[in-house]
Design a protein around this motif. Structure first.
Motif: not given
Length: 76
Positions: A1-8
């Motif tokens: 499982m990977s974490i996807v960073f979506v900037p706010k």
């Protein structure tokens, strides 16, 4: 499982969707005429109800400087 960073990105930094800064053909002709008459970007912006930076960007984006120069009256 990977974490996807979506900037706010804060709302004040996000450009408005669509083209609210778009200039009509008549407005662009007016920009050319006003700049050729010697008004500053700020003065043209005030005349059109827009910011001076918006006027400068429109001139650059639409490549109007040559047209403005050709309409400008040369000093006597």
């Amino acid at each position: 499982m990977s974490i996807v960073f979506v900037p706010k990105i804060p709302d004040h930094l996000v450009k408005t969707k669509g083209t609210p800064e778009a200039y009509s053909k008549d407005e662009l002709n007016r920009v050319v005429a006003l700049r050729a008459s010697g008004l500053s970007y700020r003065e043209v912006g005030l005349e059109l109800g827009r910011g001076g930076g918006s006027v400068a960007c429109a001139i650059t984006y639409h490549k109007l400087q040559g047209l403005i120069d050709s309409y400008s009256v040369s000093p006597r």
